[in-house]
Design a protein around this motif. Structure first.
Motif, short mmCIF file in Angstrom:
data_model
loop_
_atom_site.label_atom_id
_atom_site.label_comp_id
_atom_site.label_asym_id
_atom_site.label_seq_id
_atom_site.Cartn_x
_atom_site.Cartn_y
_atom_site.Cartn_z
N VAL A 95 0.85 -1.18 0.00
CA VAL A 95 0.00 0.00 0.00
C VAL A 95 0.89 1.23 0.00
O VAL A 95 1.85 1.33 0.76
CB VAL A 95 -0.93 0.01 1.23
CG1 VAL A 95 -1.77 1.27 1.26
CG2 VAL A 95 -1.82 -1.23 1.22
N ALA A 96 0.56 2.20 -0.86
CA ALA A 96 1.32 3.45 -0.95
C ALA A 96 0.73 4.50 -0.02
O ALA A 96 -0.47 4.53 0.23
CB ALA A 96 1.29 3.97 -2.38
N PHE A 97 1.59 5.35 0.52
CA PHE A 97 1.13 6.53 1.24
C PHE A 97 1.91 7.72 0.72
O PHE A 97 3.02 7.60 0.22
CB PHE A 97 1.26 6.38 2.77
CG PHE A 97 2.69 6.48 3.27
CD1 PHE A 97 3.19 7.69 3.71
CD2 PHE A 97 3.50 5.36 3.31
CE1 PHE A 97 4.50 7.78 4.19
CE2 PHE A 97 4.80 5.44 3.78
CZ PHE A 97 5.30 6.66 4.23
N ASP A 98 1.30 8.90 0.83
CA ASP A 98 1.90 10.11 0.29
C ASP A 98 1.55 11.28 1.19
O ASP A 98 0.43 11.36 1.71
CB ASP A 98 1.38 10.36 -1.13
CG ASP A 98 2.17 11.42 -1.88
OD1 ASP A 98 3.32 11.67 -1.50
OD2 ASP A 98 1.62 11.99 -2.81
N ASP A 99 2.49 12.16 1.36
CA ASP A 99 2.28 13.35 2.18
C ASP A 99 1.78 12.97 3.56
O ASP A 99 2.26 12.01 4.14
CB ASP A 99 1.33 14.34 1.49
CG ASP A 99 1.92 14.87 0.18
OD1 ASP A 99 1.13 15.08 -0.74
OD2 ASP A 99 3.14 15.07 0.10
N TYR A 100 0.81 13.71 4.09
CA TYR A 100 0.33 13.45 5.44
C TYR A 100 -1.18 13.27 5.49
O TYR A 100 -1.85 13.71 6.38
CB TYR A 100 0.75 14.57 6.39
CG TYR A 100 2.24 14.72 6.39
CD1 TYR A 100 3.05 13.71 6.89
CD2 TYR A 100 2.85 15.84 5.84
CE1 TYR A 100 4.42 13.81 6.85
CE2 TYR A 100 4.23 15.95 5.82
CZ TYR A 100 5.00 14.94 6.33
OH TYR A 100 6.35 15.04 6.30
#
Length: 111
Positions: A95-100
């Motif tokens: 799973v990708a996450f980006d920024d906050y």
């Protein structure tokens, strides 16, 4: 030797594969000039220990601050990336996450 002999049956235990449902992230404290993210991973079947991979690299246990059956908290160096959780021989989807901002993979509507 005389005495009673006791036999026990061996039961095979199975465990469901871990599931990563959501990642919440906030900016962590910088490490020198490097930016960090504090992550909370929500899901199920995490057990009591395993390995978290950030961008394909196993994260040291010292980065993991809490590990529970349905929640893992850790700090990573970086502001975005891909997370995979390994429990035993089983892996979550990456799973990708980006920024906050939180990433919601699924939701259940109760009518």
């Amino acid at each position: 030797f005389s005495g009673a002999v006791t036999y026990t049956n061996v039961l095979a235990a199975t465990y469901q594969s871990p599931v990563l449902d959501e990642i919440q992230n906030i900016q962590g404290l910088p490490v020198g000039s490097l930016s960090t993210s504090d992550l909370v991973l929500f899901g199920s079947n995490f057990g009591t220990s395993g390995t978290v991979y950030f961008n394909g690299e196993a994260q040291p246990n010292s980065y993991i601050t809490s590990w529970d059956h349905d929640e893992i908290e850790l700090n990573v160096i970086g502001l975005s990336g891909n997370i995979t959780v390994q429990v035993g021989d089983e892996y979550t989807e990456t799973v990708a996450f980006d920024d906050y901002s939180p990433v919601l993979l699924s939701s259940v509507v109760d009518y």
